[in-house]
Design an enzyme around this catalytic site. Structure first.
Site, PDB file in Angstrom:
ATOM      1  N   MET A   1       0.848  -1.206   0.000  1.00 45.87           N
ATOM      2  CA  MET A   1       0.000   0.000   0.000  1.00 45.87           C
ATOM      3  C   MET A   1       0.878   1.249   0.000  1.00 45.87           C
ATOM      4  SD  MET A   1      -2.939  -1.288   2.701  1.00 45.87           S
ATOM      5  CE  MET A   1      -1.764  -1.426   4.061  1.00 45.87           C
ATOM      6  N   ASP A   2       1.405   1.574  -1.175  1.00 46.23           N
ATOM      7  CA  ASP A   2       2.404   2.635  -1.297  1.00 46.23           C
ATOM      8  C   ASP A   2       1.751   3.943  -1.738  1.00 46.23           C
ATOM      9  OD1 ASP A   2       4.895   3.813  -1.274  1.00 46.23           O
ATOM     10  OD2 ASP A   2       5.424   3.142  -3.291  1.00 46.23           O
ATOM     11  N   GLY A   3       2.151   5.048  -1.115  1.00 47.53           N
ATOM     12  CA  GLY A   3       1.730   6.360  -1.578  1.00 47.53           C
ATOM     13  C   GLY A   3       0.873   7.162  -0.626  1.00 47.53           C
TER      14      GLY A   3
ATOM     15  N   THR B   1       1.089  -0.165  -5.462  1.00 40.18           N
ATOM     16  CA  THR B   1       0.558   1.063  -6.036  1.00 40.18           C
ATOM     17  C   THR B   1       1.646   2.124  -6.148  1.00 40.18           C
ATOM     18  OG1 THR B   1      -0.156   1.709  -3.812  1.00 40.18           O
ATOM     19  CG2 THR B   1      -1.788   0.649  -5.221  1.00 40.18           C
TER      20      THR B   1
END
Length: 274
Positions: free
Chosen positions: A41-43, A215
């Site tokens: 779950m990047d960002g 992501t």
């Protein structure tokens, strides 16, 4: 009266959305549906800075709060689709190197959100889902560790799908843990087999991921499920995690279905030659 009208409209829209998703997932089920999807779950922080959430783009928890809402929606879509296992990379061991105030803020937020997952109207209750926490949990603050244990104990007998949260986790730490546990089990000079390591991984008993989605367009696995990902379809869609939506999930499944035959054939060839 006006409040009741709005409530009825909201319920009607929710029902229509559910029916439309059911039709969509019915079409997707013509092809192979992944049993296990894992998400990096990047960002979240970049989303907070980009949108200046709460008029304070430096608030370390603001983007993560929006990211949690995205997680709940994504879990619902996955479970409605028939995905049995969802795994998320929530907090790396390396994240403890961040500013102590930020780490503490994220620990507090983590406890709050775990508690929310145990409420009567949560997605876990709705689908009778079980939750795991994988990682070196002793590194967590005591309130978070106790809340995580409580969540696992409360859902251990649930018969529905499974949510696994990788927290205080890296794959190298997991592999080290598995090696140490295997050594303790073995008699002196007894060889350690791959099956011993598999049995002592945090992920023991869980299917390997069919898809790993990171992501924000990043292509790195960042020390996530390295042992388990040899036949996973790796995807890196551009949206930041809080922007990840149903259409991105559907597209990810379609891409997986497009290569499923090749992956299955390749896995069979390798296992045959072992």
């Amino acid at each position: 009266m006006e409040k009741n009208d709005k409530s009825m409209i909201t319920k009607a829209i929710g029902h229509v959305s559910f029916v439309m998703r059911k039709c969509l997932f019915g079409i997707l089920s013509i092809g192979p549906v992944p049993a296990h999807i894992a998400f990096i779950m990047d960002g979240n922080r970049r989303y907070a800075k980009r949108h200046a959430l709460h008029q304070d783009s430096t608030n370390p928890g603001s983007g993560h709060r929006v990211g949690f809402k995205c997680l709940i929606s994504t879990l619902q879509y996955c479970y409605e689709m028939g995905v049995k296992y969802v795994t998320v990379y929530a907090f790396s061991i390396d994240n403890f190197k961040r500013d102590p105030q930020e780490v503490q803020s994220l620990m507090d937020l983590m406890k709050e959100k775990i508690d929310e997952l145990l409420t009567e109207d949560s997605v876990l209750k709705k689908f009778d889902a079980r939750i795991n926490f994988w990682g070196d949990l002793q590194l967590l603050s005591e309130p978070v560790r106790l809340t995580a244990k409580k969540a696992m104990d409360m859902t251990v007998h649930n018969k529905g799908p499974v949510l696994s949260v990788c927290v205080a986790y890296t794959s190298t730490n997991e592999i080290t843990h598995a090696i140490e546990a295997s050594v303790r089990e073995k008699q002196e000079n007894a060889p350690i087999e791959v099956s011993d390591l598999d049995r002592n991984m945090y992920t023991a008993g869980c299917l390997e991921p069919d898809i790993i989605i990171r992501t924000s367009g990043e292509t790195r696995l960042s020390n996530f499920l390295l042992w388990q990902s040899d036949f996973a379809h790796l995807q890196n869609p551009n949206p930041l995690w809080p922007e990840f939506s149903l259409r991105h999930l559907v597209w990810a499944v379609l891409e997986y279905q497009n290569v499923h035959g090749y992956l299955k054939k390749r896995k069979g060839e390798i296992e045959k030659n072992k």
